[in-house]
Design a protein around this motif. Structure first.
Motif, PDB file in Angstrom:
ATOM      1  N   LEU A 204       0.804  -1.217   0.000  1.00 21.31           N
ATOM      2  CA  LEU A 204       0.000   0.000   0.000  1.00 21.31           C
ATOM      3  C   LEU A 204       0.839   1.269   0.000  1.00 21.31           C
ATOM      4  O   LEU A 204       0.477   2.254  -0.629  1.00 21.31           O
ATOM      5  N   ASP A 205       1.961   1.257   0.712  1.00 18.60           N
ATOM      6  CA  ASP A 205       2.775   2.468   0.802  1.00 18.60           C
ATOM      7  C   ASP A 205       3.750   2.535  -0.368  1.00 18.60           C
ATOM      8  O   ASP A 205       4.143   1.515  -0.928  1.00 18.60           O
ATOM      9  N   SER A 206       4.155   3.745  -0.733  1.00 20.95           N
ATOM     10  CA  SER A 206       5.123   3.922  -1.804  1.00 20.95           C
ATOM     11  C   SER A 206       6.553   3.846  -1.293  1.00 20.95           C
ATOM     12  O   SER A 206       7.499   3.886  -2.070  1.00 20.95           O
ATOM     13  N   THR A 207       6.715   3.753   0.008  1.00 19.79           N
ATOM     14  CA  THR A 207       8.042   3.671   0.621  1.00 19.79           C
ATOM     15  C   THR A 207       8.181   2.342   1.336  1.00 19.79           C
ATOM     16  O   THR A 207       7.283   1.926   2.056  1.00 19.79           O
ATOM     17  N   VAL A 208       9.308   1.679   1.133  1.00 26.44           N
ATOM     18  CA  VAL A 208       9.551   0.408   1.803  1.00 26.44           C
ATOM     19  C   VAL A 208       9.619   0.616   3.305  1.00 26.44           C
ATOM     20  O   VAL A 208      10.279   1.527   3.788  1.00 26.44           O
ATOM     21  N   CYS A 209       8.924  -0.227   4.045  1.00 25.19           N
ATOM     22  CA  CYS A 209       9.006  -0.124   5.504  1.00 25.19           C
ATOM     23  C   CYS A 209       8.892  -1.505   6.129  1.00 25.19           C
ATOM     24  O   CYS A 209       7.793  -2.026   6.308  1.00 25.19           O
ATOM     25  N   PHE A 210      10.047  -2.090   6.437  1.00 24.26           N
ATOM     26  CA  PHE A 210      10.054  -3.304   7.233  1.00 24.26           C
ATOM     27  C   PHE A 210       9.843  -2.922   8.694  1.00 24.26           C
ATOM     28  O   PHE A 210      10.024  -1.773   9.079  1.00 24.26           O
ATOM     29  N   CYS A 211       9.486  -3.897   9.506  1.00 20.47           N
ATOM     30  CA  CYS A 211       9.529  -3.704  10.951  1.00 20.47           C
ATOM     31  C   CYS A 211      10.999  -3.850  11.340  1.00 20.47           C
ATOM     32  O   CYS A 211      11.544  -4.953  11.343  1.00 20.47           O
ATOM     33  N   SER A 212      11.670  -2.727  11.623  1.00 20.31           N
ATOM     34  CA  SER A 212      13.117  -2.744  11.791  1.00 20.31           C
ATOM     35  C   SER A 212      13.562  -3.599  12.970  1.00 20.31           C
ATOM     36  O   SER A 212      14.594  -4.279  12.903  1.00 20.31           O
ATOM     37  N   THR A 213      12.789  -3.600  14.053  1.00 21.51           N
ATOM     38  CA  THR A 213      13.203  -4.404  15.200  1.00 21.51           C
ATOM     39  C   THR A 213      12.972  -5.889  14.940  1.00 21.51           C
ATOM     40  O   THR A 213      13.783  -6.730  15.339  1.00 21.51           O
ATOM     41  N   MET A 214      11.896  -6.231  14.254  1.00 19.25           N
ATOM     42  CA  MET A 214      11.655  -7.626  13.888  1.00 19.25           C
ATOM     43  C   MET A 214      12.771  -8.113  12.968  1.00 19.25           C
ATOM     44  O   MET A 214      13.215  -9.266  13.043  1.00 19.25           O
ATOM     45  N   ASN A 215      13.259  -7.223  12.109  1.00 20.72           N
ATOM     46  CA  ASN A 215      14.293  -7.594  11.155  1.00 20.72           C
ATOM     47  C   ASN A 215      15.676  -7.725  11.779  1.00 20.72           C
ATOM     48  O   ASN A 215      16.623  -8.127  11.106  1.00 20.72           O
ATOM     49  N   ARG A 216      15.807  -7.388  13.038  1.00 21.23           N
ATOM     50  CA  ARG A 216      17.097  -7.581  13.702  1.00 21.23           C
ATOM     51  C   ARG A 216      17.433  -9.070  13.814  1.00 21.23           C
ATOM     52  O   ARG A 216      18.591  -9.450  13.936  1.00 21.23           O
ATOM     53  N   ILE A 217      16.413  -9.895  13.834  1.00 25.11           N
ATOM     54  CA  ILE A 217      16.671 -11.334  13.844  1.00 25.11           C
ATOM     55  C   ILE A 217      16.862 -11.784  12.407  1.00 25.11           C
ATOM     56  O   ILE A 217      15.942 -11.735  11.598  1.00 25.11           O
ATOM     57  N   ASP A 218      18.085 -12.182  12.107  1.00 24.78           N
ATOM     58  CA  ASP A 218      18.406 -12.660  10.771  1.00 24.78           C
ATOM     59  C   ASP A 218      19.006 -14.053  10.892  1.00 24.78           C
ATOM     60  O   ASP A 218      19.081 -14.622  11.987  1.00 24.78           O
ATOM     61  N   LEU A 219      19.437 -14.617   9.781  1.00 21.84           N
ATOM     62  CA  LEU A 219      19.966 -15.972   9.815  1.00 21.84           C
ATOM     63  C   LEU A 219      21.248 -16.079  10.657  1.00 21.84           C
ATOM     64  O   LEU A 219      21.408 -17.049  11.402  1.00 21.84           O
TER      65      LEU A 219
END
Length: 401
Positions: free
Chosen positions: A344-359
């Motif tokens: 829906l948004d024209s700007t990318v927006c991940f949940c930055s804190t959720m994305n702190r968990i990576d492989l």
């Protein structure tokens, strides 16, 4: 149509450094600081996936890996179960044989899992900096001060606290101590009706203190319970008396905490208008944590699970603009190549804190457990756990759960 081919939006990956993806060393300016003893595997390690598979196999049934819908695909690939925060906490409680619960989500979710699991189980959060900006907008001392303000206004006896699942264990415990309940985005209307029934019903004069997301509280009260926007006031913990007069508190029905989701709060009514102009006939579906004007302009409003089910049931060839976290939208687009799926948004927006968990974090946590080291264990204070469990149990007792 794939997400990247969408004419509605151009996508760009955010810079990894902006998200503190690896969290080497310590960053004490983040929500809870991030510290990983030893070195994390490099994200570029070509053997990373194989290391994850080997560690997961070595742990076997001793570990149960939970992955929230907003997690990256690389993490979801190793999750035993995916879901929203409440579903995952219940899934953890349903696995008493698992010695370790590895929660790939954020801090409040891991706390709920610790509350609902047995003392013999240990909950691990791969990165302690995976917090939640919304949950952090309501500190326990602020909530206790707010309760005193309500007492001074003479309305505390008429007020039932309801806290969203996206809150700390301390806030859930406060809610339990004061006879309230926890809610999720899918059962908020049931929880609010139950709370109002304790103080005279929706048509009465009783009140609900709703924390910490003002938008979910407002949208639920107005859309599903028939209250008006004038029945809602916003308590700002940064202002004396919450920025409200005693009379405003007496007149209010919904006392909304000034908190919001940093992702869902980004969507605007203009996004909806532009989506409809770009793709005629598009269906707009948004999460109830969005602003009221966005929810009012959408075709459907619902929880993460509702959004997933809506796409599963949608007609082939239909077009959808989805207002929720980007990792989930991308996954839905991949799962439904027969439909037009747009962000829906024209700007990318991940949940930055959720994305702190990576492989790398997940591999580090699993390999540590294989080596006999329990890292980043989440343990809730015993008294808080008891009262938070009371509030969670009250939610479980609500109809339709």
């Amino acid at each position: 149509m794939s997400l990247t081919d969408s004419p509605l939006t151009t996508f760009a990956e955010p810079a990894p450094s902006a998200l503190l993806l690896l969290g080497r060393g310590a960053d004490l300016s983040s929500e809870r600081g991030v510290e990983c003893p030893g070195d994390l595997p490099a994200a570029s390690d070509p053997d990373l996936v194989e290391r994850a598979r080997a560690a997961r196999a070595a742990l076997g049934d001793r570990a149960f890996v939970l992955g929230h819908h907003y997690q990256r695909d690389e993490v979801i690939d190793f999750a035993d179960v995916t879901g929203d925060s409440f579903k995952l906490a219940r899934e953890a409680a349903a696995r008493p044989e698992a010695e370790f619960i590895i929660f790939c989500g954020v801090h409040f979710m891991a706390e709920s899992a610790d509350i609902l699991t047995s003392d013999a189980q240990q909950v691990v959060l791969p990165d302690l900096a995976a917090g939640c900006s919304m949950a952090d907008m309501a500190a326990i001392h602020q909530v206790e001060d707010a309760w005193d303000v309500l007492a001074d206004a003479g309305v505390v006896e008429q007020t039932v606290p309801v806290t969203y699942m996206n809150s700390s264990a301390a806030i859930k415990a406060f809610t339990g101590r004061h006879g309230g309940t926890v809610c999720t985005s899918s059962n908020a209307h049931v929880a609010l009706r139950w709370a109002f029934d304790k103080v005279g019903g929706v048509d009465g004069t009783g009140k609900v203190l709703f924390m910490p997301d003002q938008h979910l509280g407002r949208n639920t009260a107005v859309r599903l319970l028939g209250l008006s926007l004038d029945d809602c006031v916003v308590y700002d913990p940064r202002k004396p008396g919450g920025g409200l007069t005693a009379q405003e508190l007496r007149d209010a029905r919904m006392i909304l905490w000034r908190g919001h989701c940093s992702v869902h709060g980004r969507f605007t009514e203009r996004n909806v208008t532009e989506a409809r102009a770009a793709v005629p006939g598009i269906n707009v579906i948004v999460h109830p944590e969005c602003r009221h004007e966005v929810v009012a302009a959408a075709d459907q409003v619902g929880s993460t699970e509702h959004i997933i089910k809506a796409l599963d049931a949608a007609e082939p060839g239909s077009a959808w603009a989805i207002g929720t976290e980007l990792n989930l939208v991308r996954r839905l687009a991949k799962a439904h190549p027969d439909k037009q799926v747009h962000y829906l948004d024209s700007t990318v927006c991940f949940c930055s804190t959720m994305n702190r968990i990576d492989l790398p974090h997940l591999v580090w946590a699993m390999e540590s457990l294989v080596a006999g080291r329990v890292v980043n264990r989440i343990v809730v204070d015993e008294d808080d756990a008891r009262w938070a469990r009371a509030a969670l149990d009250q939610m479980l007792a609500l109809p339709g759960i």
